[in-house]
Scaffold this motif. Structure first.
Motif, PDB file in Angstrom:
ATOM      1  N   THR A  86       0.840  -1.211   0.000  1.00 12.62           N
ATOM      2  CA  THR A  86       0.000   0.000   0.000  1.00 12.62           C
ATOM      3  C   THR A  86       0.871   1.255   0.000  1.00 12.62           C
ATOM      4  O   THR A  86       0.602   2.222  -0.738  1.00 12.62           O
ATOM      5  CB  THR A  86      -0.912   0.013   1.247  1.00 12.62           C
ATOM      6  N   LEU A  87       1.929   1.229   0.794  1.00  6.90           N
ATOM      7  CA  LEU A  87       2.849   2.363   0.840  1.00  6.90           C
ATOM      8  C   LEU A  87       3.533   2.557  -0.514  1.00  6.90           C
ATOM      9  O   LEU A  87       3.678   3.693  -0.996  1.00  6.90           O
ATOM     10  CB  LEU A  87       3.899   2.136   1.928  1.00  6.90           C
ATOM     11  N   ALA A  88       3.954   1.446  -1.142  1.00  5.18           N
ATOM     12  CA  ALA A  88       4.602   1.536  -2.450  1.00  5.18           C
ATOM     13  C   ALA A  88       3.654   2.130  -3.487  1.00  5.18           C
ATOM     14  O   ALA A  88       4.072   2.932  -4.337  1.00  5.18           O
ATOM     15  CB  ALA A  88       5.064   0.149  -2.892  1.00  5.18           C
ATOM     16  N   LEU A 102      10.964   7.780  -6.828  1.00  2.00           N
ATOM     17  CA  LEU A 102      10.951   6.469  -7.474  1.00  2.00           C
ATOM     18  C   LEU A 102      11.858   5.477  -6.740  1.00  2.00           C
ATOM     19  O   LEU A 102      11.517   4.303  -6.588  1.00  2.00           O
ATOM     20  CB  LEU A 102      11.381   6.608  -8.935  1.00  2.00           C
ATOM     21  N   ASP A 103      13.004   5.985  -6.285  1.00  2.56           N
ATOM     22  CA  ASP A 103      13.924   5.124  -5.540  1.00  2.56           C
ATOM     23  C   ASP A 103      13.292   4.656  -4.224  1.00  2.56           C
ATOM     24  O   ASP A 103      13.474   3.500  -3.819  1.00  2.56           O
ATOM     25  CB  ASP A 103      15.232   5.867  -5.246  1.00  2.56           C
ATOM     26  N   GLU A 104      12.573   5.552  -3.567  1.00  2.00           N
ATOM     27  CA  GLU A 104      11.914   5.188  -2.304  1.00  2.00           C
ATOM     28  C   GLU A 104      10.840   4.126  -2.549  1.00  2.00           C
ATOM     29  O   GLU A 104      10.702   3.179  -1.782  1.00  2.00           O
ATOM     30  CB  GLU A 104      11.299   6.433  -1.656  1.00  2.00           C
ATOM     31  N   ALA A 105      10.080   4.293  -3.640  1.00  2.00           N
ATOM     32  CA  ALA A 105       9.040   3.315  -3.974  1.00  2.00           C
ATOM     33  C   ALA A 105       9.663   1.971  -4.309  1.00  2.00           C
ATOM     34  O   ALA A 105       9.169   0.909  -3.903  1.00  2.00           O
ATOM     35  CB  ALA A 105       8.201   3.825  -5.139  1.00  2.00           C
ATOM     36  N   ALA A 106      10.780   2.004  -5.070  1.00  2.00           N
ATOM     37  CA  ALA A 106      11.470   0.762  -5.433  1.00  2.00           C
ATOM     38  C   ALA A 106      12.009   0.060  -4.188  1.00  2.00           C
ATOM     39  O   ALA A 106      11.964  -1.171  -4.080  1.00  2.00           O
ATOM     40  CB  ALA A 106      12.605   1.061  -6.413  1.00  2.00           C
ATOM     41  N   THR A 108      10.768   0.252  -1.175  1.00  2.00           N
ATOM     42  CA  THR A 108       9.626  -0.316  -0.454  1.00  2.00           C
ATOM     43  C   THR A 108       9.178  -1.618  -1.096  1.00  2.00           C
ATOM     44  O   THR A 108       8.889  -2.611  -0.407  1.00  2.00           O
ATOM     45  CB  THR A 108       8.447   0.678  -0.434  1.00  2.00           C
ATOM     46  N   ILE A 109       9.118  -1.625  -2.435  1.00  8.51           N
ATOM     47  CA  ILE A 109       8.733  -2.852  -3.148  1.00  8.51           C
ATOM     48  C   ILE A 109       9.768  -3.954  -2.900  1.00  8.51           C
ATOM     49  O   ILE A 109       9.429  -5.113  -2.693  1.00  8.51           O
ATOM     50  CB  ILE A 109       8.593  -2.573  -4.663  1.00  8.51           C
ATOM     51  N   GLY A 110      11.052  -3.576  -2.905  1.00  5.56           N
ATOM     52  CA  GLY A 110      12.113  -4.554  -2.642  1.00  5.56           C
ATOM     53  C   GLY A 110      11.978  -5.165  -1.257  1.00  5.56           C
ATOM     54  O   GLY A 110      12.182  -6.373  -1.076  1.00  5.56           O
ATOM     55  N   LYS A 111      11.632  -4.342  -0.269  1.00  2.82           N
ATOM     56  CA  LYS A 111      11.435  -4.851   1.086  1.00  2.82           C
ATOM     57  C   LYS A 111      10.254  -5.822   1.123  1.00  2.82           C
ATOM     58  O   LYS A 111      10.310  -6.854   1.790  1.00  2.82           O
ATOM     59  CB  LYS A 111      11.190  -3.686   2.047  1.00  2.82           C
ATOM     60  N   GLY A 112       9.195  -5.470   0.356  1.00  2.00           N
ATOM     61  CA  GLY A 112       8.041  -6.364   0.293  1.00  2.00           C
ATOM     62  C   GLY A 112       8.401  -7.710  -0.312  1.00  2.00           C
ATOM     63  O   GLY A 112       7.951  -8.764   0.154  1.00  2.00           O
ATOM     64  N   LEU A 113       9.235  -7.702  -1.354  1.00  2.00           N
ATOM     65  CA  LEU A 113       9.669  -8.949  -1.985  1.00  2.00           C
ATOM     66  C   LEU A 113      10.497  -9.805  -1.017  1.00  2.00           C
ATOM     67  O   LEU A 113      10.372 -11.034  -0.982  1.00  2.00           O
ATOM     68  CB  LEU A 113      10.492  -8.638  -3.238  1.00  2.00           C
ATOM     69  N   THR A 114      11.345  -9.122  -0.223  1.00  2.00           N
ATOM     70  CA  THR A 114      12.140  -9.852   0.772  1.00  2.00           C
ATOM     71  C   THR A 114      11.240 -10.535   1.792  1.00  2.00           C
ATOM     72  O   THR A 114      11.469 -11.694   2.182  1.00  2.00           O
ATOM     73  CB  THR A 114      13.092  -8.887   1.503  1.00  2.00           C
TER      74      THR A 114
END
Length: 261
Positions: A86-88, A102-106, A108-114
């Protein structure tokens, strides 16, 4: 003639006594053998009953661990990964095209994938089945840290000894039961787990800094959590001890010594 007759009578008497003694010995042997076989059969039945009880407990424990795992996954999907995604989404919608946004969103998405990769270990039953006790505990405590339930720590001292996987499963479930009680009832902020391996013994100490409870009062109420812990500890031939006072946290100490084959 009288002397010969007396000798014959004496010989006959001795023979009868010998036969009687032999018969008595035979009866004693038969009785002892019968008692031995009865005790042996009773012991075999008890061993078979204990084995079936142990296998049943293992099956129930594995089911409980799977159910607990599914609940954990549900909470993480909703409270952790769901919030990250949701944050991403919000970050990408409001980024305005700047590289920093964009880097912050990326990130956040990377953390979600982890987090999803970590969850995949919980979903895979073979991965859990092949984990050692320290690995399973580390995975469980990492989850508490991610979910910000409390601050956990795991300390391992000594060289791990060989313990049957089924026994480790029950020990893990005993500790998981304690963790659940800590999170639900203790209001603790810290949870410390210590595994001490000696040459032939495993000592486990788990301590929280929560509100504590009156053990004797809780035991008198036949609380399911305490009953399950003590029943399973007895089943695997381990010992368990609780130390808790109101306002002083709770400590569980478990000692297990593998039985020689």
């Amino acid at each position: 003639m009288l002397l010969i007759q007396n000798q014959d009578n004496g010989t006959l008497f001795i023979v009868l006594v010998a036969i009687t003694i032999l018969l008595l010995l035979l009866v004693v042997v038969v009785v002892l053998f019968s008692v031995f076989m009865k005790r042996k059969n009773t012991l075999l039945l008890e061993q078979e009953h204990t084995k079936k009880k142990f296998e049943k407990e293992i099956a129930e424990t594995q089911i409980e661990i799977r159910e607990e795992t599914l609940r954990n996954i549900s909470w993480e999907l909703h409270d952790n990964i769901g919030q990250l995604l949701t944050l991403a989404k919000i970050q990408t919608q409001n980024c305005g095209g700047s590289q920093q946004d964009l880097d912050e969103a990326a990130a956040t998405i990377g953390k979600g994938l982890t987090e999803i990769r970590t969850l995949s270990k919980l979903i895979n039953p073979e991965a859990l089945k092949n984990m050692s006790l320290p690995e399973a505990l580390n995975l469980e405590l990492e989850r508490f840290n991610r979910m910000a339930y409390l601050k956990p720590s795991l300390k391992i001292t000594g060289t791990p000894i060989t313990i049957d996987k089924k026994i480790e499963t029950i020990i893990f479930r005993i500790l998981q039961e304690f963790f659940t009680n800590t999170i639900k009832h203790s209001k603790a902020t810290n949870l410390d787990v210590n595994l001490l391996y000696k040459s032939d013994t495993l000592h486990v100490t788990v301590k929280d800094n929560g509100v504590g409870f009156d053990y004797h009062q809780a035991r008198a109420k036949n609380g399911i959590g305490l009953t399950n812990i003590e029943t399973r500890t007895k089943l695997i031939g381990a010992t368990v001890d609780y130390k808790s006072n109101v306002g002083e946290g709770t400590t569980l100490s478990l000692t297990y010594k593998p039985q020689p084959l």
